[in-house]
Design a protein around this motif. Structure first.
Motif, PDB file in Angstrom:
ATOM      1  N   VAL A  13     -36.639  19.907  -8.378  1.00  0.00           N
ATOM      2  CA  VAL A  13     -36.254  18.470  -9.141  1.00  0.00           C
ATOM      3  C   VAL A  13     -36.945  17.507  -8.313  1.00  0.00           C
ATOM      4  N   GLU A  22     -36.577  12.080 -11.325  1.00  0.00           N
ATOM      5  CA  GLU A  22     -36.323  13.095 -12.333  1.00  0.00           C
ATOM      6  C   GLU A  22     -34.955  13.330 -12.661  1.00  0.00           C
ATOM      7  N   PHE A  51     -32.476  16.002 -14.147  1.00  0.00           N
ATOM      8  CA  PHE A  51     -32.528  17.466 -14.565  1.00  0.00           C
ATOM      9  C   PHE A  51     -31.305  17.799 -15.260  1.00  0.00           C
ATOM     10  N   VAL A 110     -29.432  15.200 -11.067  1.00  0.00           N
ATOM     11  CA  VAL A 110     -29.249  16.692 -11.326  1.00  0.00           C
ATOM     12  C   VAL A 110     -27.682  16.519 -12.361  1.00  0.00           C
ATOM     13  N   ALA A 153     -32.265  13.900 -20.115  1.00  0.00           N
ATOM     14  CA  ALA A 153     -32.922  14.785 -19.157  1.00  0.00           C
ATOM     15  C   ALA A 153     -34.316  15.188 -19.265  1.00  0.00           C
ATOM     16  N   ARG A 183     -36.154  17.501 -17.722  1.00  0.00           N
ATOM     17  CA  ARG A 183     -36.188  19.073 -18.003  1.00  0.00           C
ATOM     18  C   ARG A 183     -34.745  19.676 -18.004  1.00  0.00           C
ATOM     19  N   VAL A 209     -35.990  26.987 -17.789  1.00  0.00           N
ATOM     20  CA  VAL A 209     -36.122  25.755 -17.250  1.00  0.00           C
ATOM     21  C   VAL A 209     -37.394  25.204 -17.873  1.00  0.00           C
ATOM     22  N   THR A 227     -38.903  21.474 -20.405  1.00  0.00           N
ATOM     23  CA  THR A 227     -38.484  20.301 -21.309  1.00  0.00           C
ATOM     24  C   THR A 227     -37.892  20.749 -22.762  1.00  0.00           C
TER      25      THR A 227
END
Lengths: 272, 307
Positions: B24, B28, B30, B185, B198, B200, B211, B213
């Motif tokens: 990650v 970002e 996640f 996360v 998110a 991804r 895992v 997008t």
């Protein structure tokens, strides 16, 4: 091994005391015991003779028992009645040791289980707080309020003796032995009780179980109290020092054992 | 910022998380999806330095996840636990102040005032935590997790049980934190939320079974579909098929087809349809709901066809 951080211990300690201040009901049993331990010797030595219409010193056997105990031999200025009063006040001083012990058990037994039940333990364990710091803060958080109550009770005891008892009784009661009991034996006994309660609290799910284990310490203290009251086991100064040393050693062992047995992962994943 | 390699956690004979490998990046978000008992909370607890991995390795904010470094990991991570976990008898300010001191934040009083202001909690600073609504408690818990300005933020079900308005507020806060450069996360059951915030998502079923997008996962499972809305779609099917369309599905007001390269293929098909005299009213890219993606992935995994 990293040394405990004082700022983290202090942070948690401040929180413990603040929580206890807002949970006054938790203090009630300890305050009641304090009131009882102050009132009982006063009732026995001052109120009972008035109600009975007969001074305690009329009992020759009582006077002889005090002389046999070896206590108060260095207080010739006391009257016969004052001697008996001083003896009773001295003996009941040991009862005040039960105040911090009871408080420590009541507060420390709930400490970790309370955090778990309130679902506050996980965020706490997610901080850099180490196990040693957590256990020290929890221990002190239970002990300091208990000792504060004990010393408040002691203050009231001293004031009431000075006010109500025979002349020179206070001087005879507040001696090296009394100071050792209150400033050495009581805090170390409280430390052992609370550390036992914290240790058990970290292994069980129910605060009552922790409190019951902590209560084990009350038994020997009660035996000691009764034994010295009937003259079978006078609590002399060297003996108080010895008992304090034994309790201090036991406390250190309990802290080491507590850190070793405190399983963060099990507490997080298995306690429901 | 977070990198794990074959991270595994066992509880006695039970494997809670197995061979989890993911990366990650800073800035970002996640999203960690998975059914109950899939290992989401265990994963977050490992990344937060609360549980030691049974095997595998990981670094969190540059610190290896090793028993001797767990304290350091906890210093660099903010964890929002499933329950807010506030001390009910203490005020909001006191709750935050204790954590500021536990994290060794310099000038804790100022730091508390700053987060109170950031989260719009200043007017409730002296309220007891017990008096707060569930949403307010959650806000305080997020503020607490950010007290020490950690580079990594782990959020376990951040909007669980919140009303839509408060949930949106929390989501906006999370997006703001992402924009501020935090690595985040989020573990959630809320697929809509995962899609909204998110970058991804990872679907966890003890192992990480997918895992990517959300759109990439959709394309991988269902291909890309486009719906054509027409005034009259009758007799157009042969024309559409001759134009190379796959998986034609007729609808009440037109048809839907699968396309490998919609950007190239859609203009050609529009031209063909117009030349054939069709009255075209709309062309709409079709997206399978993330729920379908999620359930299909879980089903594939149960049937042994996961990644």
């Amino acid at each position: 091994m990293k040394l405990p951080s004082t700022h983290r211990v202090t942070a948690l300690l401040v929180k413990e005391v603040a929580e206890l201040r807002r949970n006054r009901m938790a203090l009630v049993p300890v305050v009641l015991l304090a009131v009882f331990s102050v009132a009982l010797p006063l009732i026995i030595s001052l109120a009972v003779p008035i109600v009975a219409g007969e001074p305690l010193s009329s009992d020759e056997e009582f006077i002889r028992a005090i002389r046999r105990s070896g206590l108060l031999l260095d207080a010739p200025e006391l009257s016969r009645e004052g001697t008996i009063q001083a003896f009773i006040f001295q003996q009941f001083l040991l009862m005040q040791v039960l105040i911090p012990v009871t408080g420590a058990m009541a507060f420390a037994g709930y400490s970790l289980i309370g955090e778990k039940q309130g679902r506050t333990l996980e965020p706490l364990l997610a901080t850099p707080l180490t196990t040693t710091e957590l256990l020290i803060a929890k221990g002190l958080g239970a002990m300091l309020p208990s000792l504060a109550i004990m010393f408040a009770a002691l203050g009231a005891y001293v004031v009431l003796i000075a006010w109500l008892a025979e002349p020179h009784v206070l001087h005879a009661v507040v001696n090296a032995r009394a100071l050792l009991i209150m400033f050495a034996l009581a805090p170390t006994a409280a430390l052992v009780a609370l550390q036992m309660a914290v240790l058990v609290s970290s292994r069980v799910n129910d605060p009552r179980t922790a409190q019951q284990f902590g209560a084990l310490l009350i038994l020997p203290l009660t035996v000691l109290f009764v034994a010295q009251l009937n003259g079978a086991f006078p609590l002399t100064e060297p003996l108080i020092v010895f008992l304090t040393a034994v309790l201090a050693g036991a406390w250190v062992l309990l802290v080491i054992l507590g850190v070793a047995l405190f399983n963060r992962e099990a507490i997080l994943t298995r306690w429901k | 910022m977070i990198e794990t390699s074959r991270l595994t956690r066992r509880f006695d004979d039970r494997v809670a998380v197995e061979d989890l490998s993911l990366r990650v990046e800073p800035g970002e978000i996640f999203g960690l999806l998975g059914p109950n008992g899939a290992g989401k909370t265990t994963t977050l607890r490992m990344l937060a330095g609360l549980l030691a991995p049974s095997s595998g390795s990981a670094t969190v904010a540059g610190i290896p996840l090793q028993p001797r470094r767990m304290d350091d990991v906890r210093t660099r991570v903010g964890l929002l636990t499933e329950a807010p976990g506030l001390w009910d008898r203490l005020t909001v300010r006191m709750n935050l102040s204790v954590y500021a001191r536990l994290y060794g934040v310099p000038q804790p009083g100022r730091a508390v005032a700053r987060v109170l202001d950031t989260f719009g909690l200043t007017d409730r600073a002296d309220s007891l935590a017990a008096q707060l609504s569930k949403g307010m408690k959650q806000k305080v818990a997020i503020a607490r997790a950010l007290m020490h300005d950690p580079p990594v933020l782990l959020l376990d079900e951040p909007t669980s049980g919140l009303d839509p308005q408060t949930a949106r507020l929390v989501r906006d806060l999370v997006l703001g934190l992402r924009d501020a450069g935090h690595t985040i996360v989020i573990s959630t059951h809320n697929l809509d939320e995962a899609e909204r915030v998110a970058t991804r998502i990872g679907v966890l079923q003890r192992r990480l079974i997918a895992v990517d997008t959300p759109n990439a996962l959709r394309s991988r499972l269902f291909g890309q579909r486009v719906r054509f809305v027409l005034a009259d779609a009758q007799n157009l099917a042969p024309i559409v098929l001759r134009a190379g369309a796959r998986d034609l599905q007729m609808t009440e007001d037109g048809f839907s087809i699968a396309m490998d390269h919609p950007a190239c293929d859609v203009p050609c098909l529009i031209r063909t349809l117009v030349e054939a005299g069709a009255e075209l009213r709309a062309v709409i890219p079709e997206q399978a709901p993330l729920e379908d993606v999620y359930l299909t992935l879980l089903e594939q995994d149960e049937n042994g066809g996961g990644e």
